[in-house]
Design an enzyme around this catalytic site. Structure first.
Site, mmCIF file in Angstrom:
data_model
loop_
_atom_site.group_PDB
_atom_site.id
_atom_site.type_symbol
_atom_site.label_atom_id
_atom_site.label_comp_id
_atom_site.label_asym_id
_atom_site.label_seq_id
_atom_site.Cartn_x
_atom_site.Cartn_y
_atom_site.Cartn_z
ATOM 1 N N ILE A 22 135.138 4.420 106.789
ATOM 2 C CA ILE A 22 134.936 5.515 106.747
ATOM 3 C C ILE A 22 133.109 5.703 106.580
ATOM 4 O O ILE A 22 132.879 6.842 107.550
ATOM 5 C CB ILE A 22 135.951 6.983 105.344
ATOM 6 C CG1 ILE A 22 135.721 8.132 106.799
ATOM 7 C CG2 ILE A 22 134.780 7.326 104.536
ATOM 8 C CD1 ILE A 22 136.740 9.270 106.212
ATOM 9 N N ASN A 35 134.859 15.199 93.364
ATOM 10 C CA ASN A 35 135.323 15.720 92.581
ATOM 11 C C ASN A 35 134.626 17.098 92.067
ATOM 12 O O ASN A 35 133.329 17.399 92.831
ATOM 13 C CB ASN A 35 135.014 14.698 91.049
ATOM 14 C CG ASN A 35 132.923 14.195 91.546
ATOM 15 O OD1 ASN A 35 132.498 15.406 90.608
ATOM 16 N ND2 ASN A 35 132.791 13.276 91.249
ATOM 17 N N GLY A 43 134.746 4.776 93.775
ATOM 18 C CA GLY A 43 135.767 4.761 95.570
ATOM 19 C C GLY A 43 135.454 5.268 96.937
ATOM 20 O O GLY A 43 133.480 5.430 97.251
ATOM 21 N N VAL A 44 135.542 6.172 97.664
ATOM 22 C CA VAL A 44 134.968 6.559 98.511
ATOM 23 C C VAL A 44 133.653 7.572 98.615
ATOM 24 O O VAL A 44 132.975 7.885 99.403
ATOM 25 C CB VAL A 44 135.723 7.491 99.925
ATOM 26 C CG1 VAL A 44 136.814 8.598 99.164
ATOM 27 C CG2 VAL A 44 135.143 7.620 101.177
ATOM 28 N N ASP A 45 133.655 8.106 97.659
ATOM 29 C CA ASP A 45 132.776 9.313 97.104
ATOM 30 C C ASP A 45 131.844 8.525 96.639
ATOM 31 O O ASP A 45 130.299 8.589 97.531
ATOM 32 C CB ASP A 45 133.236 10.024 95.859
ATOM 33 C CG ASP A 45 132.312 10.695 95.697
ATOM 34 O OD1 ASP A 45 131.268 11.302 96.264
ATOM 35 O OD2 ASP A 45 131.908 11.400 94.484
ATOM 36 N N SER A 132 143.182 10.971 97.217
ATOM 37 C CA SER A 132 143.482 11.294 96.303
ATOM 38 C C SER A 132 144.940 9.434 95.740
ATOM 39 O O SER A 132 144.878 10.344 94.191
ATOM 40 C CB SER A 132 144.575 12.439 95.821
ATOM 41 O OG SER A 132 144.018 13.970 95.090
ATOM 42 N N THR A 133 144.722 9.140 96.372
ATOM 43 C CA THR A 133 145.448 7.773 96.824
ATOM 44 C C THR A 133 144.561 6.520 95.534
ATOM 45 O O THR A 133 145.041 5.885 95.549
ATOM 46 C CB THR A 133 146.481 6.821 97.570
ATOM 47 O OG1 THR A 133 144.967 6.966 98.504
ATOM 48 C CG2 THR A 133 146.456 8.253 98.244
ATOM 49 N N GLY A 134 143.517 6.862 95.249
ATOM 50 C CA GLY A 134 142.611 5.893 94.553
ATOM 51 C C GLY A 134 142.479 5.596 92.743
ATOM 52 O O GLY A 134 143.720 6.187 92.031
HETATM 53 N N1 AR6 Z 1 136.249 3.927 103.544
HETATM 54 C C1 AR6 Z 1 137.865 5.166 103.151
HETATM 55 N N2 AR6 Z 1 138.506 5.128 102.669
HETATM 56 C C2 AR6 Z 1 137.837 4.394 101.579
HETATM 57 C C3 AR6 Z 1 136.641 3.855 101.224
HETATM 58 C C4 AR6 Z 1 135.969 3.474 102.075
HETATM 59 N N3 AR6 Z 1 134.622 3.163 101.960
HETATM 60 N N4 AR6 Z 1 136.176 3.911 99.971
HETATM 61 C C5 AR6 Z 1 137.556 3.873 99.506
HETATM 62 N N5 AR6 Z 1 138.499 4.256 100.143
HETATM 63 P P1 AR6 Z 1 139.464 7.556 95.515
HETATM 64 P P2 AR6 Z 1 140.750 9.563 94.625
HETATM 65 C C6 AR6 Z 1 139.936 5.052 99.785
HETATM 66 O O1 AR6 Z 1 139.235 6.778 94.349
HETATM 67 O O2 AR6 Z 1 141.404 8.954 94.093
HETATM 68 C C7 AR6 Z 1 136.001 9.401 92.999
HETATM 69 O O3 AR6 Z 1 135.192 8.684 91.254
HETATM 70 C C8 AR6 Z 1 140.016 4.469 98.583
HETATM 71 O O4 AR6 Z 1 141.150 2.880 98.332
HETATM 72 O O5 AR6 Z 1 138.075 7.475 96.024
HETATM 73 O O6 AR6 Z 1 140.282 11.143 96.018
HETATM 74 C C9 AR6 Z 1 135.382 10.543 93.443
HETATM 75 O O7 AR6 Z 1 134.249 11.604 92.507
HETATM 76 C C10 AR6 Z 1 141.632 5.288 98.622
HETATM 77 O O8 AR6 Z 1 142.997 4.897 99.225
HETATM 78 O O9 AR6 Z 1 139.377 8.950 95.555
HETATM 79 C C11 AR6 Z 1 136.867 11.455 92.069
HETATM 80 O O10 AR6 Z 1 135.735 11.746 90.883
HETATM 81 C C12 AR6 Z 1 141.155 6.711 99.241
HETATM 82 O O11 AR6 Z 1 140.084 6.277 99.611
HETATM 83 C C13 AR6 Z 1 137.650 10.551 92.231
HETATM 84 O O12 AR6 Z 1 137.333 9.367 92.660
HETATM 85 C C14 AR6 Z 1 140.809 7.627 97.727
HETATM 86 O O13 AR6 Z 1 140.319 6.970 96.679
HETATM 87 C C15 AR6 Z 1 138.722 11.031 93.104
HETATM 88 O O14 AR6 Z 1 139.757 10.761 93.311
#
Ligand code: AR6
Length: 186
Positions: A22, A35, A43-45, A132-134
């Site tokens: 993304i 968060n 993750g994506v953040d 939310s799925t990570g």
């Molecule tokens: N592009 C697209 N999707 C991605 C990317 C990317 N570059 N990187 C990861 N994903 P998560 P959450 C996917 O954990 O579950 C953070 O620490 C990943 O594979 O990023 O909402 C925040 O600060 C997964 O399918 O987000 C919060 O504390 C999806 O993004 C917490 O994690 C979401 O995974 C949020 O957790």
């Protein structure tokens, strides 16, 4: 076997699903799965803050200083820093606690409020990750169905400037889950 649709039209708006990163999307906004402290994370953040640079973090800091922590299901907007996208919309999805703690309504709200913010800024395109799925542990297939149906409902019910909504999935299993959800919808 019929080919799964990876895009549909809802009124004038195209809803599509791609496999990718993304942070590389050139849509008007990309959505961050943040968060409540908007302090960055993994993750994506982490990827968005890493690619976007310190200007986004500073704007997030100012938002929290002014209005406090971002409640789950709400969304705020910052500039896109060094990203191709002009804006980042930060939303907080729910942590999965088994499904009976209002998770579905909160996840739907995260998508809905992000679309509302994009519309308020007259944006024509937006990309979403699978919120939310990570780290937050929401089961992928349930989250995919909810994400796709919520976006479709918004596009049907609300007047919006958006012409393009893209789900950007980071790995093939997630991509398949969203394709299946889109197929069920159409
Ligand atoms: N592009 C697209 N999707 C991605 C990317 C990317 N570059 N990187 C990861 N994903 P998560 P959450 C996917 O954990 O579950 C953070 O620490 C990943 O594979 O990023 O909402 C925040 O600060 C997964 O399918 O987000 C919060 O504390 C999806 O993004 C917490 O994690 C979401 O995974 C949020 O957790």
């Amino acid at each position: 076997m019929a080919k799964k649709p990876t895009e549909i039209l809802i009124g004038p708006t195209r809803l599509s699903i791609i496999l990718g990163d993304i942070t590389r999307q050139a849509t008007g906004a990309i959505v961050n799965a943040a968060n409540p402290g908007l302090i960055g994370g993994g993750g994506v953040d982490g990827a968005i803050h890493h690619a976007g640079g310190p200007a986004i973090r500073e704007e997030c800091r100012q938002i929290v200083a002014q209005q406090g922590r971002l409640p789950t299901g709400q969304a705020v907007i910052t500039g896109g820093g060094n990203l191709k996208a002009k804006y980042v919309i930060h939303t907080v999805g729910p942590v999965w606690h088994g499904g009976d703690k209002g998770e579905a309504a909160l996840l739907a709200s995260a998508y809905w409020e992000s679309l509302k913010v994009a519309t308020e800024h007259q944006l024509t395109s937006i990309s979403f990750p699978s919120i939310s799925t990570g780290a937050f542990g929401y089961p992928l297939d349930e989250a995919a169905r909810l994400a796709v149906t919520t976006v479709a409902s918004f596009l049907k019910e609300e007047t919006t400037s958006l012409k393009e909504v893209v789900f950007v999935l980071f790995y093939p299993r997630a991509y398949e889950g969203y394709c299946l959800a889109l197929k069920e919808l159409s």
